[in-house]
Structure formats: C-alpha cells, structure tokens
Design an enzyme around this catalytic site. Structure first.
Site, PDB file in Angstrom:
ATOM      1  N   GLY A   3     -41.218  15.010 -29.980  1.00 16.01           N
ATOM      2  CA  GLY A   3     -41.207  15.426 -28.572  1.00 16.01           C
ATOM      3  C   GLY A   3     -41.886  16.782 -28.430  1.00 16.01           C
ATOM      4  O   GLY A   3     -41.583  17.557 -27.519  1.00 16.01           O
ATOM      5  N   HIS A 133     -29.313  20.917 -12.377  1.00 12.31           N
ATOM      6  CA  HIS A 133     -30.497  20.922 -13.239  1.00 12.31           C
ATOM      7  C   HIS A 133     -31.797  20.919 -12.440  1.00 12.31           C
ATOM      8  O   HIS A 133     -31.822  20.570 -11.254  1.00 12.31           O
ATOM      9  CB  HIS A 133     -30.494  19.693 -14.159  1.00 12.31           C
ATOM     10  CG  HIS A 133     -29.611  19.847 -15.360  1.00 12.31           C
ATOM     11  ND1 HIS A 133     -28.271  19.586 -15.317  1.00 12.31           N
ATOM     12  CD2 HIS A 133     -29.874  20.241 -16.630  1.00 12.31           C
ATOM     13  CE1 HIS A 133     -27.738  19.805 -16.514  1.00 12.31           C
ATOM     14  NE2 HIS A 133     -28.691  20.203 -17.324  1.00 12.31           N
ATOM     15  N   LYS A 137     -35.553  16.300 -14.630  1.00 11.14           N
ATOM     16  CA  LYS A 137     -34.630  15.665 -15.584  1.00 11.14           C
ATOM     17  C   LYS A 137     -34.487  14.179 -15.249  1.00 11.14           C
ATOM     18  O   LYS A 137     -34.292  13.812 -14.096  1.00 11.14           O
ATOM     19  CB  LYS A 137     -33.270  16.372 -15.502  1.00 11.14           C
ATOM     20  CG  LYS A 137     -32.252  15.880 -16.509  1.00 11.14           C
ATOM     21  CD  LYS A 137     -31.055  16.809 -16.592  1.00 11.14           C
ATOM     22  CE  LYS A 137     -29.984  16.268 -17.518  1.00 11.14           C
ATOM     23  NZ  LYS A 137     -30.491  15.976 -18.881  1.00 11.14           N
ATOM     24  N   THR A 144     -24.389  17.137 -21.297  1.00 10.67           N
ATOM     25  CA  THR A 144     -23.379  18.203 -21.387  1.00 10.67           C
ATOM     26  C   THR A 144     -22.180  17.886 -20.487  1.00 10.67           C
ATOM     27  O   THR A 144     -21.023  18.024 -20.900  1.00 10.67           O
ATOM     28  CB  THR A 144     -24.011  19.547 -20.953  1.00 10.67           C
ATOM     29  OG1 THR A 144     -25.206  19.732 -21.697  1.00 10.67           O
ATOM     30  CG2 THR A 144     -23.060  20.699 -21.177  1.00 10.67           C
TER      31      THR A 144
HETATM   32  N1  NAI Z   1     -29.212  19.575 -26.324  1.00  7.63           N
HETATM   33  C1  NAI Z   1     -29.777  20.535 -25.589  1.00  7.63           C
HETATM   34  O1  NAI Z   1     -29.444  21.742 -25.718  1.00  7.63           O
HETATM   35  C2  NAI Z   1     -30.833  20.176 -24.605  1.00  7.63           C
HETATM   36  C3  NAI Z   1     -31.145  18.848 -24.426  1.00  7.63           C
HETATM   37  N2  NAI Z   1     -32.149  18.485 -23.587  1.00  7.63           N
HETATM   38  C4  NAI Z   1     -32.499  17.080 -23.589  1.00  7.63           C
HETATM   39  O2  NAI Z   1     -33.679  16.951 -24.380  1.00  7.63           O
HETATM   40  C5  NAI Z   1     -34.458  15.853 -23.894  1.00  7.63           C
HETATM   41  C6  NAI Z   1     -35.867  16.331 -23.616  1.00  7.63           C
HETATM   42  O3  NAI Z   1     -35.855  17.239 -22.560  1.00  7.63           O
HETATM   43  P1  NAI Z   1     -37.223  17.925 -22.056  1.00  7.63           P
HETATM   44  O4  NAI Z   1     -37.900  18.613 -23.178  1.00  7.63           O
HETATM   45  O5  NAI Z   1     -36.868  18.698 -20.838  1.00  7.63           O
HETATM   46  O6  NAI Z   1     -38.060  16.623 -21.643  1.00  7.63           O
HETATM   47  P2  NAI Z   1     -39.658  16.450 -21.543  1.00  7.63           P
HETATM   48  O7  NAI Z   1     -39.880  15.255 -20.689  1.00  7.63           O
HETATM   49  O8  NAI Z   1     -40.297  17.747 -21.167  1.00  7.63           O
HETATM   50  O9  NAI Z   1     -40.095  16.136 -23.057  1.00  7.63           O
HETATM   51  C7  NAI Z   1     -39.884  14.917 -23.696  1.00  7.63           C
HETATM   52  C8  NAI Z   1     -41.062  14.700 -24.629  1.00  7.63           C
HETATM   53  O10 NAI Z   1     -40.781  13.566 -25.450  1.00  7.63           O
HETATM   54  C9  NAI Z   1     -41.968  12.828 -25.548  1.00  7.63           C
HETATM   55  N3  NAI Z   1     -41.647  11.459 -25.970  1.00  7.63           N
HETATM   56  C10 NAI Z   1     -41.327  10.375 -25.220  1.00  7.63           C
HETATM   57  N4  NAI Z   1     -41.106   9.315 -26.012  1.00  7.63           N
HETATM   58  C11 NAI Z   1     -41.283   9.730 -27.292  1.00  7.63           C
HETATM   59  C12 NAI Z   1     -41.197   9.089 -28.552  1.00  7.63           C
HETATM   60  N5  NAI Z   1     -40.874   7.796 -28.660  1.00  7.63           N
HETATM   61  N6  NAI Z   1     -41.445   9.817 -29.671  1.00  7.63           N
HETATM   62  C13 NAI Z   1     -41.785  11.124 -29.576  1.00  7.63           C
HETATM   63  N7  NAI Z   1     -41.881  11.786 -28.401  1.00  7.63           N
HETATM   64  C14 NAI Z   1     -41.634  11.102 -27.276  1.00  7.63           C
HETATM   65  C15 NAI Z   1     -42.630  12.929 -24.179  1.00  7.63           C
HETATM   66  O11 NAI Z   1     -44.004  12.611 -24.215  1.00  7.63           O
HETATM   67  C16 NAI Z   1     -42.376  14.406 -23.890  1.00  7.63           C
HETATM   68  O12 NAI Z   1     -43.413  15.221 -24.421  1.00  7.63           O
HETATM   69  C17 NAI Z   1     -33.698  15.312 -22.679  1.00  7.63           C
HETATM   70  O13 NAI Z   1     -32.880  14.235 -23.069  1.00  7.63           O
HETATM   71  C18 NAI Z   1     -32.844  16.506 -22.254  1.00  7.63           C
HETATM   72  O14 NAI Z   1     -31.702  16.104 -21.545  1.00  7.63           O
HETATM   73  C19 NAI Z   1     -32.864  19.414 -22.877  1.00  7.63           C
HETATM   74  C20 NAI Z   1     -32.554  20.733 -22.983  1.00  7.63           C
HETATM   75  C21 NAI Z   1     -31.507  21.246 -23.858  1.00  7.63           C
HETATM   76  O1  LIG Z   2     -32.582  17.961 -19.372  1.00 10.01           O
HETATM   77  C1  LIG Z   2     -32.218  19.164 -19.519  1.00 10.01           C
HETATM   78  O2  LIG Z   2     -32.870  20.105 -19.094  1.00 10.01           O
HETATM   79  C2  LIG Z   2     -30.971  19.430 -20.251  1.00 10.01           C
HETATM   80  N1  LIG Z   2     -30.373  18.427 -20.810  1.00 10.01           N
HETATM   81  C3  LIG Z   2     -29.172  18.491 -21.574  1.00 10.01           C
HETATM   82  C4  LIG Z   2     -28.077  17.705 -20.882  1.00 10.01           C
HETATM   83  O3  LIG Z   2     -28.351  16.660 -20.287  1.00 10.01           O
HETATM   84  O4  LIG Z   2     -26.908  18.116 -20.951  1.00 10.01           O
HETATM   85  C5  LIG Z   2     -28.773  19.897 -21.925  1.00 10.01           C
HETATM   86  C6  LIG Z   2     -29.054  20.904 -20.845  1.00 10.01           C
HETATM   87  O5  LIG Z   2     -28.150  20.668 -19.806  1.00 10.01           O
HETATM   88  C7  LIG Z   2     -30.484  20.811 -20.374  1.00 10.01           C
END
Ligand code: NAI
Ligand SMILES: O=C(O)C1=N[C@H](C(=O)O)C[C@H](O)C1
Length: 247
Positions: A3, A133, A137, A144
């Site tokens: 990603g 958010h 998203k 969370t």
């Molecule tokens: N655990 C945490 O602290 C956090 C979790 N998240 C979660 O992380 C995930 C990503 O969030 P963002 O970066 O904002 O999304 P985003 O949409 O900006 O990035 C996702 C990336 O994954 C790529 N992708 C899609 N399918 C793929 C595959 N099969 N293999 C490799 N790459 C692939 C997309 O092309 C894109 O570049 C979401 O589920 C979000 O909820 C986001 C922020 C913090």
């Molecule tokens: O998509 C996001 O941005 C985030 N996703 C995670 C979630 O679904 O809890 C973590 C954080 O809230 C940001």
C-alpha cells in the site's frame, strides 16, 4: 511496504527511511504480487492497503516467511482465525515462527482512549461511540470504533450490565450502527483526519473521552514500534495495547 502509494503507506515509507535502524527494501501497491521475489528480502512487511485485500496479503506474507504489521481495517473474528490457523500450520510443519500484529489504530492517543474507555465502561449506564474521519475513508464505522465498542461491550457484559437505556421506537437509522450492542456513529468531514469520542452517561453526570489524530505522523511511533517488536511475538497479536503493556 504494502500500500506504499497510499496516504498511510507513503507516510510509513518516509518514517522507515528516517529510522537509522530500519531499511526500506520494497514498495508494493495494487497490482503487485506479494512473493519472496517482490518482497526483496524483507524481514517485516507493513500492510496499509484496503479491507478487501489485506487478508490475502497476510497469507501471502506468511507463505513467504515474513512477519507482518497490519493497520488495514476490515478484519473479523473469522479472518483473524484463518491467520491463527495458517501460522500454526506453518510452525507445525517446521516452518518459521512468524508474528502477525494487527492494530486498528497505531496512535498513542487512540490506544490510550480505548484502554481508558474499557476501564470506565463498567461504571456507566449509557455508552456510545462517535468516530469522525476524512471523507476519503472507504469503511464505516472505523476499525478503531469497532474495537472500542467491542471492548466496552465486553466490559459491560463482565460487569453484568444490560443494554444502554434507549426508548427509540422509530427512526433507528439515525441511531448509528450496532456493534455488540453499543451504538457507533460515523461522521465524514473534509478537513478531518481521524478522531474518536467515547461518551458515557449516568444520572446527572457524563464522561467524554476524546482523541484526535490531526496528522498521519501520529501513527508512526506505533507503527515503528510494531515493526521492531513483531518478530519477538510469534502468532497473532491484536491491538498495540499488548505491545505497550496496557492490556
Ligand atoms: N491502524 C491505523 O493506525 C490506521 C489504519 N488505517 C487504515 O489503513 C488503510 C489504508 O488507509 P489509507 O492509507 O488512508 O488508504 P489509501 O486509499 O490512501 O491507501 C491504500 C493503498 O493501498 C493500495 N492497494 C489497494 N489494493 C492493494 C493490494 N491488493 N495490494 C497492495 N496495495 C493495494 C491502493 O492503491 C492505495 O495506494 C485503511 O483500512 C485505513 O482504515 C489508516 C490510518 C491509521
Ligand atoms: O482510514 C483512516 O484514516 C483510519 N482508519 C483506521 C480506522 O478505521 O480505525 C484508524 C484511524 O482511525 C484512521
């Protein structure tokens, strides 16, 4: 980094490149296969992709003998169970002892908010969760908020509490999602990043626990900690609270 072209992926790549003890060896995104060749000798992979891809990525990482740190949302008891089985099968077949760490949120403020909420839950008649958010998203409610609501529900059940009081007879669509009996409300607003409010109520009093991630750099200390720790934790770990000794 799986990603790598995404919002989180790009931020993680920059954080790893800025860490003296870590080396970024591969950036994969949609369309790239996850194989020992494309992983280019990585010891740990970080997955911030999409809910529909993350489980398959983790199974491919296990097959490749690579530890996994996962921030992507969308995991269920069933999908986590399949990862536990896969890890056990590899270990039983004499393969490497691998760690997979899945955390719905790597932000310290969010992990602490969830921990405090779980502690407070038994003392209040009413509990609801509001997550807020950015509008790009793709999933709702947030991972969370689901994790928070599940922890509140477990603490209420342990304490013998019934459902929060609610006289609603019509208009249920306005009362949010039901996560294990706890109402969860999702706001999507341009300008926001990631925020959560956990509301507790008793007669004559209220407790509000709120956390705000104003910038994705807030997740980086947690992600880097997980990258450094995951190989020392064989099997599946869910939640950064376990690494921070908050569980
Ligand atoms: N655990 C945490 O602290 C956090 C979790 N998240 C979660 O992380 C995930 C990503 O969030 P963002 O970066 O904002 O999304 P985003 O949409 O900006 O990035 C996702 C990336 O994954 C790529 N992708 C899609 N399918 C793929 C595959 N099969 N293999 C490799 N790459 C692939 C997309 O092309 C894109 O570049 C979401 O589920 C979000 O909820 C986001 C922020 C913090
Ligand atoms: O998509 C996001 O941005 C985030 N996703 C995670 C979630 O679904 O809890 C973590 C954080 O809230 C940001």
């Amino acid at each position: 980094m799986l990603g790598a072209a995404g919002r989180m992926g790009a931020t993680v790549c920059a954080a790893v490149e800025g860490a003296a003890d870590l080396e970024l060896v591969a950036r994969l995104d949609a369309g790239d296969e996850v194989t020992p060749q494309t992983l280019r000798g990585a010891q740990v992979a970080v997955d911030f992709t999409v809910p529909s891809a993350t489980e398959a990525n983790v199974h491919a990482l296990i097959d490749a003998g690579v530890h996994a740190v996962v921030g992507t949302t969308g995991w269920t008891d069933e999908s986590r169970g399949r990862v536990v089985e896969h890890l056990a099968r590899v270990a039983a077949d004499g393969g490497p002892s691998l760690g997979v760490l899945i955390a719905p949120n790597f932000g310290l403020s969010a992990v602490l908010a969830m921990t405090f909420a779980a502690k407070a839950a038994r003392y209040f008649e009413s509990a609801e969760v509001v997550e807020l958010h950015h509008p790009d998203k793709v999933d709702a409610p947030s991972g969370t908020a689901r994790h928070t609501a599940a922890a509140i529900a477990a603490a209420r059940a342990d304490a013998g509490l019934g459902p929060s009081p609610d006289a609603t007879e019509s208009g249920w669509e306005a009362r949010g999602a039901d996560v294990d009996g706890v109402r969860v409300h999702a706001v999507r607003l341009r300008g926001l990043v990631a925020h959560e409010e956990i509301l507790f109520g008793n007669a004559g009093e209220q407790l509000v626990i709120r956390q705000d991630s104003f910038d994705r750099v807030s997740f980086m200390p947690g992600v880097l900690l997980a990258v450094r720790e995951v190989s020392a934790r064989p099997g599946l770990t869910v939640g950064l609270e376990n690494v921070l000794d908050l569980a």
